[in-house]
Write a protein that holds these residues in place. Structure first.
Motif, short mmCIF file in Angstrom:
data_model
loop_
_atom_site.label_atom_id
_atom_site.label_comp_id
_atom_site.label_asym_id
_atom_site.label_seq_id
_atom_site.Cartn_x
_atom_site.Cartn_y
_atom_site.Cartn_z
N LEU A 77 0.86 -1.18 0.00
CA LEU A 77 0.00 0.00 0.00
C LEU A 77 0.90 1.23 0.00
O LEU A 77 1.62 1.47 0.96
CB LEU A 77 -0.93 0.03 1.21
CG LEU A 77 -1.97 1.15 1.21
CD1 LEU A 77 -3.00 0.92 0.09
CD2 LEU A 77 -2.68 1.25 2.56
N GLN A 78 0.87 1.96 -1.09
CA GLN A 78 1.59 3.22 -1.19
C GLN A 78 0.63 4.34 -0.83
O GLN A 78 -0.41 4.49 -1.48
CB GLN A 78 2.16 3.43 -2.58
CG GLN A 78 2.89 4.75 -2.77
CD GLN A 78 4.13 4.86 -1.90
OE1 GLN A 78 4.88 3.91 -1.73
NE2 GLN A 78 4.33 6.06 -1.34
N MET A 79 0.97 5.11 0.17
CA MET A 79 0.09 6.17 0.67
C MET A 79 0.75 7.52 0.44
O MET A 79 1.81 7.80 1.02
CB MET A 79 -0.20 5.96 2.16
CG MET A 79 -0.80 4.60 2.47
SD MET A 79 -1.17 4.36 4.23
CE MET A 79 0.49 4.26 4.89
N ASN A 80 0.16 8.33 -0.41
CA ASN A 80 0.66 9.67 -0.72
C ASN A 80 -0.32 10.72 -0.24
O ASN A 80 -1.49 10.43 0.03
CB ASN A 80 0.90 9.81 -2.21
CG ASN A 80 1.93 8.84 -2.75
OD1 ASN A 80 2.88 8.47 -2.04
ND2 ASN A 80 1.77 8.42 -3.99
N SER A 81 0.15 11.93 -0.17
CA SER A 81 -0.70 13.07 0.25
C SER A 81 -1.47 12.75 1.52
O SER A 81 -2.68 12.96 1.60
CB SER A 81 -1.67 13.43 -0.89
OG SER A 81 -0.97 13.76 -2.06
N LEU A 82 -0.77 12.24 2.48
CA LEU A 82 -1.41 11.80 3.72
C LEU A 82 -2.01 12.96 4.48
O LEU A 82 -1.47 14.08 4.48
CB LEU A 82 -0.40 11.04 4.58
CG LEU A 82 -0.15 9.59 4.13
CD1 LEU A 82 1.16 9.07 4.69
CD2 LEU A 82 -1.31 8.70 4.54
N LYS A 83 -3.13 12.67 5.13
CA LYS A 83 -3.87 13.65 5.90
C LYS A 83 -3.96 13.19 7.36
O LYS A 83 -3.87 11.99 7.64
CB LYS A 83 -5.29 13.81 5.35
CG LYS A 83 -5.36 14.16 3.88
CD LYS A 83 -6.80 14.17 3.40
CE LYS A 83 -6.90 14.50 1.92
NZ LYS A 83 -8.30 14.51 1.45
N PRO A 84 -4.17 14.11 8.27
CA PRO A 84 -4.31 13.69 9.68
C PRO A 84 -5.41 12.65 9.89
O PRO A 84 -5.26 11.76 10.74
CB PRO A 84 -4.64 15.00 10.40
CG PRO A 84 -3.98 16.05 9.57
CD PRO A 84 -4.12 15.57 8.14
N GLU A 85 -6.46 12.72 9.09
CA GLU A 85 -7.54 11.75 9.24
C GLU A 85 -7.17 10.35 8.75
O GLU A 85 -7.95 9.41 8.91
CB GLU A 85 -8.82 12.22 8.54
CG GLU A 85 -8.62 12.66 7.10
CD GLU A 85 -8.44 14.16 6.97
OE1 GLU A 85 -7.70 14.76 7.80
OE2 GLU A 85 -9.02 14.74 6.02
N ASP A 86 -6.00 10.20 8.15
CA ASP A 86 -5.51 8.87 7.78
C ASP A 86 -4.85 8.17 8.97
O ASP A 86 -4.51 6.99 8.87
CB ASP A 86 -4.50 8.96 6.64
CG ASP A 86 -5.12 9.46 5.35
OD1 ASP A 86 -4.48 10.30 4.67
OD2 ASP A 86 -6.22 9.01 5.01
N THR A 87 -4.67 8.89 10.06
CA THR A 87 -4.07 8.30 11.25
C THR A 87 -4.92 7.15 11.76
O THR A 87 -6.12 7.30 12.00
CB THR A 87 -3.91 9.35 12.36
OG1 THR A 87 -3.00 10.36 11.91
CG2 THR A 87 -3.38 8.73 13.65
N ALA A 88 -4.31 5.99 11.91
CA ALA A 88 -5.02 4.78 12.33
C ALA A 88 -4.03 3.63 12.46
O ALA A 88 -2.87 3.76 12.06
CB ALA A 88 -6.10 4.41 11.31
N VAL A 89 -4.52 2.53 12.99
CA VAL A 89 -3.79 1.27 12.90
C VAL A 89 -4.23 0.58 11.62
O VAL A 89 -5.44 0.40 11.40
CB VAL A 89 -4.04 0.37 14.12
CG1 VAL A 89 -3.30 -0.96 13.95
CG2 VAL A 89 -3.60 1.06 15.40
N TYR A 90 -3.29 0.24 10.79
CA TYR A 90 -3.59 -0.39 9.50
C TYR A 90 -3.35 -1.89 9.62
O TYR A 90 -2.29 -2.34 10.09
CB TYR A 90 -2.70 0.21 8.41
CG TYR A 90 -3.18 1.57 7.98
CD1 TYR A 90 -3.09 2.67 8.83
CD2 TYR A 90 -3.74 1.77 6.72
CE1 TYR A 90 -3.55 3.92 8.45
CE2 TYR A 90 -4.20 3.02 6.33
CZ TYR A 90 -4.11 4.09 7.21
OH TYR A 90 -4.57 5.32 6.82
N TYR A 91 -4.33 -2.66 9.17
CA TYR A 91 -4.29 -4.12 9.25
C TYR A 91 -4.30 -4.73 7.86
O TYR A 91 -5.12 -4.36 7.00
CB TYR A 91 -5.49 -4.65 10.01
CG TYR A 91 -5.54 -4.26 11.47
CD1 TYR A 91 -6.20 -3.11 11.88
CD2 TYR A 91 -4.92 -5.05 12.44
CE1 TYR A 91 -6.25 -2.74 13.21
CE2 TYR A 91 -4.97 -4.69 13.78
CZ TYR A 91 -5.63 -3.54 14.15
OH TYR A 91 -5.68 -3.20 15.48
#
Length: 120
Positions: free
Chosen positions: A80-94
């Motif tokens: 998973l490539q995550m670009n342009s990250l936002k504060p609302e992307d904050t989480a535990v990813y499973y």
């Protein structure tokens, strides 16, 4: 049994990028779907993106155009490539995978989770 081992994640500022990877290992006959979910405290786990055995991909509306999921079938690995990250992307990813561990028996497996934090 089947294990999903995740790597990547961490902390980044808004607008930054991170990448995750997840490798399935163990008694595997065939991996069907693989994907990523995320969860924040007090909320249900939600789909981020998944890819099926045929290469069909789904994204959550909130990550379309910013995240890219890919899969290496030979390595039973999903990225998973995550670009342009936002504060609302904050989480535990499973990491998640549907795996046939015999020719006719399958189950749904989860990784241990990796923290992604997006903050100034």
């Amino acid at each position: 049994q089947v294990q999903l081992v995740e790597s990547g994640g961490g902390s980044v500022q808004p607008g930054g990028s991170l990448s995750l990877s997840c490798a399935a290992s163990g008694t595997i006959f065939r991996v069907i779907g693989m994907g990523w979910y995320r969860q924040v405290p007090g909320k249900e786990r939600e789909l981020v993106a998944n890819v099926n055995a045929g290469g069909g991909i789904n994204y959550a509306d909130s990550v379309k155009g910013r995240f890219t999921i890919s899969r290496d079938n030979a390595k039973n690995t999903v990225y998973l490539q995550m670009n342009s990250l936002k504060p609302e992307d904050t989480a535990v990813y499973y990491c998640n995978a549907y795996v046939y561990y015999t020719t006719h028996e399958w189950n749904n497996f989860w990784g241990q989770g990796t923290q992604v934090t997006v903050s100034p």
